[in-house]
Every structure is written in C-alpha cells, then in structure tokens.
Design a protein around this motif. Structure first.
Motif, PDB file in Angstrom:
ATOM      1  N   THR A   1      10.960   4.681  -5.547  1.00 18.76           N
ATOM      2  CA  THR A   1      10.063   3.866  -4.362  1.00 18.76           C
ATOM      3  C   THR A   1      11.014   2.747  -3.860  1.00 18.76           C
ATOM      4  O   THR A   1      11.108   2.635  -2.851  1.00 18.76           O
ATOM      5  CB  THR A   1       8.939   3.400  -5.006  1.00 18.76           C
ATOM      6  OG1 THR A   1       8.266   4.421  -5.180  1.00 18.76           O
ATOM      7  CG2 THR A   1       8.203   2.644  -3.875  1.00 18.76           C
ATOM      8  N   ARG A   2      11.614   1.816  -4.776  1.00 22.45           N
ATOM      9  CA  ARG A   2      12.242   0.669  -4.565  1.00 22.45           C
ATOM     10  C   ARG A   2      13.686   1.178  -3.551  1.00 22.45           C
ATOM     11  O   ARG A   2      14.079   0.550  -2.756  1.00 22.45           O
ATOM     12  CB  ARG A   2      12.854  -0.090  -5.742  1.00 22.45           C
ATOM     13  CG  ARG A   2      11.859  -0.998  -5.947  1.00 22.45           C
ATOM     14  CD  ARG A   2      11.912  -1.865  -7.276  1.00 22.45           C
ATOM     15  NE  ARG A   2      10.877  -2.756  -7.656  1.00 22.45           N
ATOM     16  CZ  ARG A   2      10.909  -3.363  -8.616  1.00 22.45           C
ATOM     17  NH1 ARG A   2      11.627  -3.342  -9.656  1.00 22.45           N
ATOM     18  NH2 ARG A   2       9.809  -4.322  -8.900  1.00 22.45           N
ATOM     19  N   GLY A   3      14.185   2.151  -4.197  1.00 24.89           N
ATOM     20  CA  GLY A   3      15.553   2.661  -3.492  1.00 24.89           C
ATOM     21  C   GLY A   3      15.281   2.869  -2.120  1.00 24.89           C
ATOM     22  O   GLY A   3      16.335   2.734  -1.093  1.00 24.89           O
ATOM     23  N   GLU A   4      14.235   3.830  -1.713  1.00 24.13           N
ATOM     24  CA  GLU A   4      13.915   3.809  -0.340  1.00 24.13           C
ATOM     25  C   GLU A   4      13.602   2.669   0.429  1.00 24.13           C
ATOM     26  O   GLU A   4      13.725   2.529   1.691  1.00 24.13           O
ATOM     27  CB  GLU A   4      12.704   4.983  -0.205  1.00 24.13           C
ATOM     28  CG  GLU A   4      13.057   6.300  -0.928  1.00 24.13           C
ATOM     29  CD  GLU A   4      12.209   7.388  -0.768  1.00 24.13           C
ATOM     30  OE1 GLU A   4      10.944   7.209  -0.003  1.00 24.13           O
ATOM     31  OE2 GLU A   4      12.259   8.474  -1.456  1.00 24.13           O
ATOM     32  N   LYS A   5      12.964   1.845  -0.327  1.00 24.28           N
ATOM     33  CA  LYS A   5      12.631   0.419   0.643  1.00 24.28           C
ATOM     34  C   LYS A   5      13.595  -0.760   0.265  1.00 24.28           C
ATOM     35  O   LYS A   5      13.245  -1.669   1.179  1.00 24.28           O
ATOM     36  CB  LYS A   5      11.123  -0.042  -0.024  1.00 24.28           C
ATOM     37  CG  LYS A   5      10.342   1.035  -0.135  1.00 24.28           C
ATOM     38  CD  LYS A   5       9.652   1.183   1.403  1.00 24.28           C
ATOM     39  CE  LYS A   5       8.590   2.259   1.419  1.00 24.28           C
ATOM     40  NZ  LYS A   5       8.222   2.565   2.517  1.00 24.28           N
ATOM     41  N   GLU A   6      14.593  -0.271  -0.440  1.00 25.67           N
ATOM     42  CA  GLU A   6      15.499  -1.295  -0.689  1.00 25.67           C
ATOM     43  C   GLU A   6      16.083  -2.396   0.459  1.00 25.67           C
ATOM     44  O   GLU A   6      16.283  -3.457   0.703  1.00 25.67           O
ATOM     45  CB  GLU A   6      16.859  -0.964  -1.774  1.00 25.67           C
ATOM     46  CG  GLU A   6      17.716  -1.967  -2.061  1.00 25.67           C
ATOM     47  CD  GLU A   6      18.718  -1.352  -2.907  1.00 25.67           C
ATOM     48  OE1 GLU A   6      19.866  -1.456  -2.772  1.00 25.67           O
ATOM     49  OE2 GLU A   6      18.477  -0.185  -3.600  1.00 25.67           O
ATOM     50  N   HIS A   7      16.427  -1.560   1.505  1.00 26.32           N
ATOM     51  CA  HIS A   7      16.987  -2.031   2.724  1.00 26.32           C
ATOM     52  C   HIS A   7      16.126  -2.529   3.929  1.00 26.32           C
ATOM     53  O   HIS A   7      16.864  -3.087   4.777  1.00 26.32           O
ATOM     54  CB  HIS A   7      18.066  -0.795   3.208  1.00 26.32           C
ATOM     55  CG  HIS A   7      19.393  -0.778   2.023  1.00 26.32           C
ATOM     56  ND1 HIS A   7      20.204  -1.428   1.687  1.00 26.32           N
ATOM     57  CD2 HIS A   7      19.189   0.822   1.324  1.00 26.32           C
ATOM     58  CE1 HIS A   7      20.822  -0.732   0.905  1.00 26.32           C
ATOM     59  NE2 HIS A   7      20.354   0.359   0.661  1.00 26.32           N
ATOM     60  N   GLU A   8      14.751  -2.639   3.676  1.00 26.99           N
ATOM     61  CA  GLU A   8      14.107  -3.039   4.783  1.00 26.99           C
ATOM     62  C   GLU A   8      14.136  -4.577   5.066  1.00 26.99           C
ATOM     63  O   GLU A   8      14.582  -4.955   6.030  1.00 26.99           O
ATOM     64  CB  GLU A   8      12.458  -2.713   4.352  1.00 26.99           C
ATOM     65  CG  GLU A   8      12.139  -1.384   4.544  1.00 26.99           C
ATOM     66  CD  GLU A   8      10.700  -1.117   4.151  1.00 26.99           C
ATOM     67  OE1 GLU A   8       9.801  -2.276   3.862  1.00 26.99           O
ATOM     68  OE2 GLU A   8      10.182   0.003   4.277  1.00 26.99           O
ATOM     69  N   LEU A   9      14.250  -5.497   4.220  1.00 24.93           N
ATOM     70  CA  LEU A   9      14.659  -6.939   4.044  1.00 24.93           C
ATOM     71  C   LEU A   9      15.981  -7.181   4.607  1.00 24.93           C
ATOM     72  O   LEU A   9      16.316  -7.846   5.654  1.00 24.93           O
ATOM     73  CB  LEU A   9      14.262  -7.688   2.870  1.00 24.93           C
ATOM     74  CG  LEU A   9      14.324  -9.212   2.970  1.00 24.93           C
ATOM     75  CD1 LEU A   9      13.421  -9.809   4.031  1.00 24.93           C
ATOM     76  CD2 LEU A   9      14.186  -9.955   1.591  1.00 24.93           C
ATOM     77  N   ARG A  10      16.847  -6.280   3.820  1.00 24.92           N
ATOM     78  CA  ARG A  10      18.345  -6.513   4.429  1.00 24.92           C
ATOM     79  C   ARG A  10      18.338  -6.018   6.023  1.00 24.92           C
ATOM     80  O   ARG A  10      19.271  -6.732   6.698  1.00 24.92           O
ATOM     81  CB  ARG A  10      19.206  -5.723   3.473  1.00 24.92           C
ATOM     82  CG  ARG A  10      19.366  -6.283   2.000  1.00 24.92           C
ATOM     83  CD  ARG A  10      20.374  -5.385   1.261  1.00 24.92           C
ATOM     84  NE  ARG A  10      20.261  -5.673  -0.042  1.00 24.92           N
ATOM     85  CZ  ARG A  10      21.073  -6.671  -0.546  1.00 24.92           C
ATOM     86  NH1 ARG A  10      22.162  -7.043   0.179  1.00 24.92           N
ATOM     87  NH2 ARG A  10      20.922  -6.744  -1.890  1.00 24.92           N
TER      88      ARG A  10
ATOM     89  N   MET B   1       0.918  -1.287  -0.006  1.00 26.83           N
ATOM     90  CA  MET B   1      -0.117   0.063  -0.110  1.00 26.83           C
ATOM     91  C   MET B   1       0.909   1.265  -0.095  1.00 26.83           C
ATOM     92  O   MET B   1       0.706   2.304  -0.754  1.00 26.83           O
ATOM     93  CB  MET B   1      -1.003  -0.003   1.204  1.00 26.83           C
ATOM     94  CG  MET B   1      -2.019  -0.950   1.116  1.00 26.83           C
ATOM     95  SD  MET B   1      -3.055  -1.119   2.554  1.00 26.83           S
ATOM     96  CE  MET B   1      -3.338   0.588   2.821  1.00 26.83           C
ATOM     97  N   ALA B   2       1.800   1.275   1.019  1.00 26.92           N
ATOM     98  CA  ALA B   2       2.771   2.709   0.848  1.00 26.92           C
ATOM     99  C   ALA B   2       3.523   2.621  -0.374  1.00 26.92           C
ATOM    100  O   ALA B   2       3.702   3.586  -0.831  1.00 26.92           O
ATOM    101  CB  ALA B   2       3.784   2.348   2.125  1.00 26.92           C
ATOM    102  N   ASN B   3       3.992   1.560  -0.762  1.00 30.50           N
ATOM    103  CA  ASN B   3       4.850   1.585  -2.245  1.00 30.50           C
ATOM    104  C   ASN B   3       3.934   1.920  -3.340  1.00 30.50           C
ATOM    105  O   ASN B   3       4.391   2.880  -4.126  1.00 30.50           O
ATOM    106  CB  ASN B   3       5.207   0.286  -2.554  1.00 30.50           C
ATOM    107  CG  ASN B   3       6.536  -0.190  -1.665  1.00 30.50           C
ATOM    108  OD1 ASN B   3       7.054   0.595  -0.593  1.00 30.50           O
ATOM    109  ND2 ASN B   3       7.187  -1.397  -1.665  1.00 30.50           N
ATOM    110  N   ALA B   4       2.707   1.467  -3.347  1.00 30.69           N
ATOM    111  CA  ALA B   4       1.734   1.987  -4.690  1.00 30.69           C
ATOM    112  C   ALA B   4       1.658   3.423  -4.486  1.00 30.69           C
ATOM    113  O   ALA B   4       1.696   4.218  -5.560  1.00 30.69           O
ATOM    114  CB  ALA B   4       0.605   1.242  -4.373  1.00 30.69           C
TER     115      ALA B   4
END
Length: 153
Positions: free
Chosen positions: A114-123, A31-34
C-alpha cells in the motif's frame, strides 16, 4: 462572510480553510489505504496499524495512550487487525499480564504494498519545492504542533 476584517484574522481564516482541505484529503487517502491493506478495513484500524509499524511493538494500553482513544475501541480494533492476520501478539516480557502487539509478516507486506503505491504522492505534490522550502515547512509544522513560535530565518 469573513469573521474578521483585519489582515491577521483573514490570514487565520485562510489557514483554517487550507487545513480543512488537507484534513479532507488525508481522510480520503486513509480510507483508500485502509481498503487497500484489507478490504473493508476502516481508517481508524489503518491508523493503529501504521502506528504499530512505526513504533515496532506496543501494549494495548500504550496504543490507547499514543492514539488518545478509548481502551474498548482499541481492543476491538486490535481484535479486528488480529482476525485479518495483520498483527502478532506475544506476552510482554516485562509484564506477563500484558500482550505486546507487533506487525505480522503479512501485515508488513500489505502495508509495504500500500505504501509503495502511495509513496510518491507527497513527493509529487511538492516536487517543484526547494529543499529549503520543504525544511522550513517542516519546521513550521513542528512548531505549530508543539504550540511554539517558529524561529526566524
């Protein structure tokens, strides 16, 4: 109250609870990414957009099959993504009646931001895991997704 008292039943109940938590977190993240890609975008449209990004290009029928959705719903989602400027359409060279759908330059940019800002969540979440734990977890998820018995290590 627990449905089963044996250790296997308890283990499955605990696993189901953890999957519920992960799925809830995934929905929240989607939802946030969209919304970050394009204000008001729904998570389903984001899923279609990321699928197009992953596979390169596809026809409406191919996307419908890949995402196991209704062709009418997919058509509406593609129209929305097109109106937002996130995709391009071009005639399918192998079938002139179909259109190939791909990420537009603008769509690729919005997705990258969007992915750049979220990229490290899983890591970050798995930051203290060993590489072998990450590899094993990936193997177990893969086996589960295919309904296989994981190999012993």
């Amino acid at each position: 109250m627990s449905r089963g008292s044996d250790p296997r039943s308890q283990a499955f109940e605990a696993l189901e609870r953890e999957f519920e938590l992960i799925f809830t977190q995934f929905r929240r993240s989607a939802m946030a990414n969209a919304s970050q890609v394009s204000e008001g975008m729904l998570p389903g449209a984001y899923k279609v957009l990321t699928t197009i990004s992953r596979i390169g290009s596809a026809t409406l029928s191919e996307l419908t099959e890949i995402l196991l959705t209704d062709k009418g719903q997919m058509s509406r989602t593609i129209r929305e993504l097109d109106e937002r400027g996130l995709i391009d359409r071009a005639p399918d060279p192998s079938d002139g009646r179909s259109m190939r759908i791909s990420l537009s330059e603008f769509g690729a940019h919005r997705l990258a931001v969007t992915r750049g800002e979220k990229e490290h969540e899983l890591r970050d979440a798995m930051g203290r895991w060993t590489v072998s734990d990450i590899v094993r977890f990936t193997e177990l998820l893969h086996a589960l997704s295919l309904g296989l018995t994981p190999r012993e290590t």
